[in-house]
Design a protein around this motif. Sequence first.
Motif, mmCIF file in Angstrom:
data_model
loop_
_atom_site.group_PDB
_atom_site.id
_atom_site.type_symbol
_atom_site.label_atom_id
_atom_site.label_comp_id
_atom_site.label_asym_id
_atom_site.label_seq_id
_atom_site.Cartn_x
_atom_site.Cartn_y
_atom_site.Cartn_z
ATOM 1 N N ARG A 187 12.168 -14.231 9.967
ATOM 2 C CA ARG A 187 11.605 -13.639 11.172
ATOM 3 C C ARG A 187 11.344 -12.155 10.983
ATOM 4 O O ARG A 187 11.976 -11.496 10.169
ATOM 5 C CB ARG A 187 12.572 -13.819 12.358
ATOM 6 C CG ARG A 187 12.775 -15.277 12.704
ATOM 7 C CD ARG A 187 12.794 -15.484 14.205
ATOM 8 N NE ARG A 187 12.702 -16.898 14.520
ATOM 9 C CZ ARG A 187 13.739 -17.684 14.774
ATOM 10 N NH1 ARG A 187 14.953 -17.194 14.742
ATOM 11 N NH2 ARG A 187 13.562 -18.950 15.067
ATOM 12 N N CYS A 188 10.429 -11.655 11.793
ATOM 13 C CA CYS A 188 10.056 -10.237 11.778
ATOM 14 C C CYS A 188 10.663 -9.581 13.018
ATOM 15 O O CYS A 188 10.382 -10.006 14.138
ATOM 16 C CB CYS A 188 8.533 -10.098 11.836
ATOM 17 S SG CYS A 188 7.666 -11.008 10.547
ATOM 18 N N HIS A 189 11.473 -8.554 12.793
ATOM 19 C CA HIS A 189 12.183 -7.907 13.891
ATOM 20 C C HIS A 189 11.818 -6.433 13.963
ATOM 21 O O HIS A 189 11.791 -5.743 12.950
ATOM 22 C CB HIS A 189 13.694 -8.031 13.703
ATOM 23 C CG HIS A 189 14.169 -9.436 13.565
ATOM 24 N ND1 HIS A 189 14.237 -10.313 14.621
ATOM 25 C CD2 HIS A 189 14.603 -10.122 12.479
ATOM 26 C CE1 HIS A 189 14.693 -11.478 14.205
ATOM 27 N NE2 HIS A 189 14.922 -11.385 12.907
ATOM 28 N N PHE A 203 4.501 -6.868 7.998
ATOM 29 C CA PHE A 203 4.939 -8.239 8.238
ATOM 30 C C PHE A 203 3.925 -9.250 7.694
ATOM 31 O O PHE A 203 4.290 -10.225 7.056
ATOM 32 C CB PHE A 203 5.158 -8.493 9.726
ATOM 33 C CG PHE A 203 6.334 -7.774 10.326
ATOM 34 C CD1 PHE A 203 7.458 -7.455 9.589
ATOM 35 C CD2 PHE A 203 6.307 -7.419 11.666
ATOM 36 C CE1 PHE A 203 8.547 -6.807 10.159
ATOM 37 C CE2 PHE A 203 7.391 -6.786 12.251
ATOM 38 C CZ PHE A 203 8.509 -6.467 11.503
ATOM 39 N N ALA A 214 6.355 -11.460 15.393
ATOM 40 C CA ALA A 214 7.292 -10.345 15.484
ATOM 41 C C ALA A 214 7.992 -10.369 16.828
ATOM 42 O O ALA A 214 7.392 -10.734 17.838
ATOM 43 C CB ALA A 214 6.549 -9.020 15.304
ATOM 44 N N GLY A 272 5.060 -12.891 7.281
ATOM 45 C CA GLY A 272 5.606 -13.068 8.624
ATOM 46 C C GLY A 272 4.592 -13.705 9.558
ATOM 47 O O GLY A 272 3.391 -13.499 9.426
ATOM 48 N N PHE A 319 12.298 -7.541 8.008
ATOM 49 C CA PHE A 319 11.917 -8.939 7.752
ATOM 50 C C PHE A 319 13.024 -9.570 6.929
ATOM 51 O O PHE A 319 13.367 -9.075 5.856
ATOM 52 C CB PHE A 319 10.585 -9.013 7.012
ATOM 53 C CG PHE A 319 10.121 -10.414 6.738
ATOM 54 C CD1 PHE A 319 9.841 -11.281 7.776
ATOM 55 C CD2 PHE A 319 9.968 -10.867 5.441
ATOM 56 C CE1 PHE A 319 9.405 -12.584 7.538
ATOM 57 C CE2 PHE A 319 9.526 -12.166 5.189
ATOM 58 C CZ PHE A 319 9.246 -13.027 6.230
ATOM 59 N N ASP A 320 13.614 -10.638 7.446
ATOM 60 C CA ASP A 320 14.729 -11.276 6.761
ATOM 61 C C ASP A 320 14.295 -12.497 5.945
ATOM 62 O O ASP A 320 15.126 -13.265 5.485
ATOM 63 C CB ASP A 320 15.829 -11.645 7.757
ATOM 64 C CG ASP A 320 15.365 -12.618 8.839
ATOM 65 O OD1 ASP A 320 14.288 -13.246 8.698
ATOM 66 O OD2 ASP A 320 16.082 -12.751 9.851
ATOM 67 N N ASP A 359 16.212 -2.836 2.311
ATOM 68 C CA ASP A 359 14.802 -3.131 2.605
ATOM 69 C C ASP A 359 14.040 -1.807 2.660
ATOM 70 O O ASP A 359 13.798 -1.260 3.738
ATOM 71 C CB ASP A 359 14.717 -3.874 3.935
ATOM 72 C CG ASP A 359 13.340 -4.460 4.200
ATOM 73 O OD1 ASP A 359 12.415 -4.243 3.393
ATOM 74 O OD2 ASP A 359 13.193 -5.129 5.244
#
Length: 141
Positions: free
Chosen positions: A69-71, A98, A106, A103, A65-66, A44
Amino acid sequence: MSELRVRAAGPEDLDRVLGFWKVAAEGTSISDDRAGVERLVARDPGALLLAEEDGELAGTVIAGFDGWRCHLYRLAVHPDRRRRGIGSALLAAAEERFAGLGGRRADAMVLQRNETAHHAWAAAGYTPEERWRRWVKPLTG
């Protein structure tokens, strides 16, 4: 007046980031090694954001970002540069990333014992999610 620049990290930045985290980040992660950060940037390329001030690394955040979800991880600002808007600039860049990826919300990994971080995250509009608990299992011995 110094200029703050936020940009995505490249492979050439990784050793500098790892050294920076030893000074500026709270705690360590199982992925705090060259191989772990290389995998992140390869998978990424826009996720690891750097804040530079006067050509020096001043802060980092991982905005992963998968697709679902935004991590946020590793929000770290150099101790000598805190309370000057660097963390806010990094979070704004992460949130912009995001939004551009679609997204919707977060979340952030924040150590429970890190009271200073709690205040910073709250000031940025984040709240603790008390209904969930993180469960972990190391995949390597």
